[in-house]
Design a protein around this motif. Sequence first.
Motif, short mmCIF file in Angstrom:
data_model
loop_
_atom_site.label_atom_id
_atom_site.label_comp_id
_atom_site.label_asym_id
_atom_site.label_seq_id
_atom_site.Cartn_x
_atom_site.Cartn_y
_atom_site.Cartn_z
N PRO A 21 3.64 9.66 -9.96
CA PRO A 21 3.24 11.07 -9.83
C PRO A 21 3.50 11.67 -8.44
CG PRO A 21 1.55 9.86 -11.01
CD PRO A 21 2.54 8.85 -10.51
N ASP A 22 3.57 10.85 -7.41
CA ASP A 22 3.83 11.35 -6.06
C ASP A 22 5.28 11.20 -5.63
OD1 ASP A 22 1.28 12.38 -5.16
OD2 ASP A 22 0.58 10.33 -5.41
N GLY A 23 6.13 10.70 -6.51
CA GLY A 23 7.55 10.61 -6.20
C GLY A 23 8.03 9.26 -5.70
N ASP B 292 -2.51 16.90 5.44
CA ASP B 292 -1.31 17.41 4.79
C ASP B 292 -0.18 16.41 5.04
OD1 ASP B 292 0.66 18.88 3.56
OD2 ASP B 292 0.89 20.29 5.22
N LEU B 293 -0.05 15.46 4.12
CA LEU B 293 0.96 14.42 4.30
C LEU B 293 2.35 14.85 3.85
CD1 LEU B 293 -1.12 11.33 3.15
CD2 LEU B 293 -0.70 12.14 5.48
N GLY B 294 2.43 15.95 3.13
CA GLY B 294 3.72 16.43 2.66
C GLY B 294 4.19 15.61 1.47
N PRO B 295 5.34 15.98 0.90
CA PRO B 295 5.84 15.27 -0.28
C PRO B 295 6.46 13.92 0.09
CG PRO B 295 7.38 16.96 0.38
CD PRO B 295 6.17 17.10 1.28
N TYR B 296 6.59 13.08 -0.91
CA TYR B 296 7.25 11.78 -0.74
C TYR B 296 8.67 12.00 -0.24
CZ TYR B 296 9.43 7.36 -1.74
OH TYR B 296 10.13 6.19 -1.62
N PHE C 224 -3.85 4.48 -0.97
CA PHE C 224 -4.78 5.24 -0.16
C PHE C 224 -4.59 6.70 -0.52
CE2 PHE C 224 -3.92 1.68 2.78
CZ PHE C 224 -5.20 1.28 3.10
N ASP C 225 -5.69 7.44 -0.55
CA ASP C 225 -5.57 8.90 -0.55
C ASP C 225 -6.15 9.36 0.79
OD1 ASP C 225 -8.35 8.56 -1.00
OD2 ASP C 225 -8.44 10.38 -2.19
N PHE C 226 -5.71 10.45 1.29
CA PHE C 226 -6.20 10.98 2.55
C PHE C 226 -6.55 12.45 2.37
CE2 PHE C 226 -3.65 7.35 4.05
CZ PHE C 226 -4.60 6.70 4.82
N ALA D 174 0.83 -1.20 0.00
CA ALA D 174 0.00 0.00 0.00
C ALA D 174 0.87 1.25 0.00
CB ALA D 174 -0.93 -0.01 1.21
N LEU D 175 0.63 2.12 -0.97
CA LEU D 175 1.32 3.40 -1.09
C LEU D 175 0.30 4.52 -0.92
CD1 LEU D 175 3.45 2.55 -4.27
CD2 LEU D 175 4.15 2.40 -1.88
N LEU D 176 0.79 5.74 -0.85
CA LEU D 176 -0.09 6.89 -0.72
C LEU D 176 -0.22 7.61 -2.06
CD1 LEU D 176 1.15 8.31 2.69
CD2 LEU D 176 -0.83 6.85 2.25
N SER D 177 -1.39 8.16 -2.27
CA SER D 177 -1.70 8.90 -3.50
C SER D 177 -2.25 10.27 -3.13
CB SER D 177 -2.74 8.13 -4.31
OG SER D 177 -3.27 8.93 -5.34
#
Length: 166
Positions: free
Chosen positions: A145-147, A95-99, A89-91, A40-43
Amino acid sequence: MTTTNDLAALETERNRIRAEYLSPADRRPASSARGLHHTALLSSDVLSTVRFYQDILEFPLTELIENRDYPGSSHFFFDIGNGNLLAFFDFPGLDLGPYAEVLGGLHHVAISVDPERWQHLVDKLKQNGIDHVVHSEVSVYFKDPDGARLELIADPLGEMYGHRVL
């Protein structure tokens, strides 16, 4: 900076760990796991993630549901072959900040693809202006796209650069 003495000490430690823990394949016990269910990664944006993974990398989207742990968040999955999934997952609103690569975090995800598909996907990265680096003519490294760093590798599962690792 790592010194020659540091490198020698690191190699000595690797050799000690190999001697203590690495069994030959014919004497290695079976794993208790059946396989990787999903990573699972973040989007930051569901649509851009779907377009990247499905349209460019050709990993079919298999499900898009609400995340049970965070109302309004999505949990979505891509088929990466062999019964394995890459999930996101998107949240929204957080504010998760950059990768960032951090200790305990993700370095990269390496996904095996057929050699004939590998070149096709490298060409798609080029056509879409995605920065990438080819290594050893069987691996290509790039970022989503998110690094998050990804690798497509043309070696079969259980091999790396012609060396059995499983």
